[in-house]
Motif scaffolding. Sequence first.
Motif, short mmCIF file in Angstrom:
data_model
loop_
_atom_site.label_atom_id
_atom_site.label_comp_id
_atom_site.label_asym_id
_atom_site.label_seq_id
_atom_site.Cartn_x
_atom_site.Cartn_y
_atom_site.Cartn_z
N ASN A 167 -3.99 -6.99 1.47
CA ASN A 167 -2.59 -7.39 1.31
C ASN A 167 -1.65 -6.80 2.49
O ASN A 167 -1.10 -7.53 3.09
CB ASN A 167 -2.13 -6.97 0.15
CG ASN A 167 -2.42 -8.08 -1.14
OD1 ASN A 167 -2.51 -9.30 -0.93
ND2 ASN A 167 -2.98 -7.61 -2.25
N LYS A 185 5.79 -1.00 1.76
CA LYS A 185 5.95 -0.46 0.38
C LYS A 185 4.75 -0.90 -0.42
O LYS A 185 4.93 -2.01 -1.00
CB LYS A 185 7.44 -0.67 -0.12
CG LYS A 185 7.91 0.28 -1.00
CD LYS A 185 7.01 0.93 -2.01
CE LYS A 185 7.19 -0.20 -3.20
NZ LYS A 185 6.08 0.22 -4.50
N PRO A 188 2.88 0.67 -6.47
CA PRO A 188 3.03 1.92 -6.98
C PRO A 188 1.54 2.58 -7.41
O PRO A 188 1.19 3.87 -7.12
CB PRO A 188 3.74 2.06 -8.32
CG PRO A 188 4.33 0.69 -8.28
CD PRO A 188 3.69 0.01 -7.25
N LEU A 419 -0.92 -22.46 -6.87
CA LEU A 419 -1.23 -21.75 -5.70
C LEU A 419 -2.72 -21.97 -5.18
O LEU A 419 -3.00 -22.49 -4.02
CB LEU A 419 -1.37 -20.11 -6.28
CG LEU A 419 -1.81 -19.15 -5.07
CD1 LEU A 419 -0.77 -19.11 -3.96
CD2 LEU A 419 -1.83 -17.84 -5.39
N PHE A 456 -2.32 -20.50 3.84
CA PHE A 456 -2.34 -19.92 2.49
C PHE A 456 -1.10 -19.81 1.81
O PHE A 456 -0.17 -19.16 2.61
CB PHE A 456 -3.25 -18.80 2.47
CG PHE A 456 -3.17 -18.17 1.06
CD1 PHE A 456 -4.43 -18.65 0.28
CD2 PHE A 456 -2.31 -17.06 0.50
CE1 PHE A 456 -4.38 -17.91 -1.27
CE2 PHE A 456 -2.37 -16.53 -0.65
CZ PHE A 456 -3.65 -16.89 -1.65
#
Length: 486
Positions: A167, A185, A188, A419, A456
């Motif tokens: 990603n 970022k 988590p 999607l 995409f």
Amino acid sequence: MPIEPDRQWKMLIDGSWVTTSSTYEIIDPNTTKVVGHAPEATVADAEAAAAAARKALPAWRDSSVGERCALLGKLADLLEGRVGDWVDVVQAETGATINITETLQVGGPTVDRFRYYSTPRDVDVPIAPFSSAATTLGPAGLIGAMALRQPVGVVACITPYNFPLTNVAGKIAPALAMGNTCVIKPAPQDPLGILLLGEAITEAGFPPGVVNIITGSGPEAPATLVDSKDVNMISFTGSTPIGAKIYENGAKTMKRLLMELGGKGALIMTDDADVGQATGAIASVWGFHSGQICTAPTRVLCHRSLYDQTVEGLTAVAEMLKVGDALERDTLVGPVITEMHRDKVEAFIQSGVDDGATLLAGGQRPDLPGYLIAPTLLADCTPDMHVVREEAFGPVVVVLPFDEDDEAVALANDSDYGLFSYVYSGNTSRAYKIAQQLESGNVALNSVQPHMEAPFGGFKMSGIGRDRGVWGLEAYSEVQAISWLA
Ligand code: NAD
């Protein structure tokens, strides 16, 4: 590289590795043990990372595309030689099966994305001359123009937990190639592989501040990036509700947005579909990272004439797949990411049963360590059920029958998401016609394999914008028109 639970992980800001006053635990979903402590970024850390990316922007933007691409190529080479070292850490933090970790978490696609964008590509467009009459602005003549692609500026890349490296690579590779600087970022749950990637980025020779990485368990640090005036664009992949929050909060500073959000992939099987082939494709929901895939074909729309055969076939496959220890080579279904997520998926399945769906496989928590969910099949579903409308992001398949192709299209489009959809048919012309009627950013015919250089992204609540291939370069650029009197 063996896992060192006591290692002091650091964040990358302005070319320096920085410690934080507090950390949080990274839990291995397979063993449920602590495998690391990640830095907990403060609001000040997020602001410092954005400021560093802003400071590095002018020189990086003014570097030649050849220089930038050469660094991306060097990074791809470095990663190729290193990915084997990262398997232990990335497997432990993601809980992915060892096969998925080696081939898809740290292997191929991450390197491929850096490699693809290491080739300079011309995305500027010359425009045919415009014949202008004499006006108060000037004499008659030909006006020439170019549409140039300029970097957007500082891009904050906020990513989900399912494939952390892939990603992030899919965002920073085109962003850097276009001349943007980045703040990453990561999710988590599994940020450690991204900190390893930061080491490779530094070693490859990217200048300080061009790529910054902050980690944290809460929403404060990424929300700071969304609010920051130093950040021009948010490239977000994650859930639709968080995407909507970013859209709203980003409006104050007119953020450019790339949003890759949730999905509830429909797979249509027409009456001439190859049931065996379609069954294998649907089983990928269970066997491919335990269904934690936004593009998974989780919503099966099956022609009534094939319904019983399909449901029987799927039940048999679900019962055959080995669920368990992600480190055993023959395990196909490993854990989902956290205990909380497992509980959420279990509640999701129970809601289907409560709403009247027939549970044909799964539904029992496996009596083994790890946050496991058995491959689950819910048949006799109806379009209004929560399990049909919402994504589980786990190994759960729902099946609905239909009678006519038009009905299948209407059912597929009766979703907030759009999607990735699939059409299985013995007649590819028929499949192609159906595909064109689907409100879906991507449609694959008789296959669940994506084309990695095709655009995409999602329709409707599945997102905004497109990436991959040249569309990735377009996503991370602003269009600038320059015109002149010829
Ligand atoms: P998530 O939305 O919970 O988290 C994604 C990221 O958002 C994390 O890095 C998190 O720290 C950050 N975040 C949380 N609160 C924020 C806030 N207020 N402001 C800014 N950022 C904030 O998603 P997840 O659980 O990690 O991933 C699963 C979701 O991602 C699923 O919905 C799945 O469909 C989607 N997904 C989509 C794609 C795609 O390409 N469309 C790919 C993978 C996953």
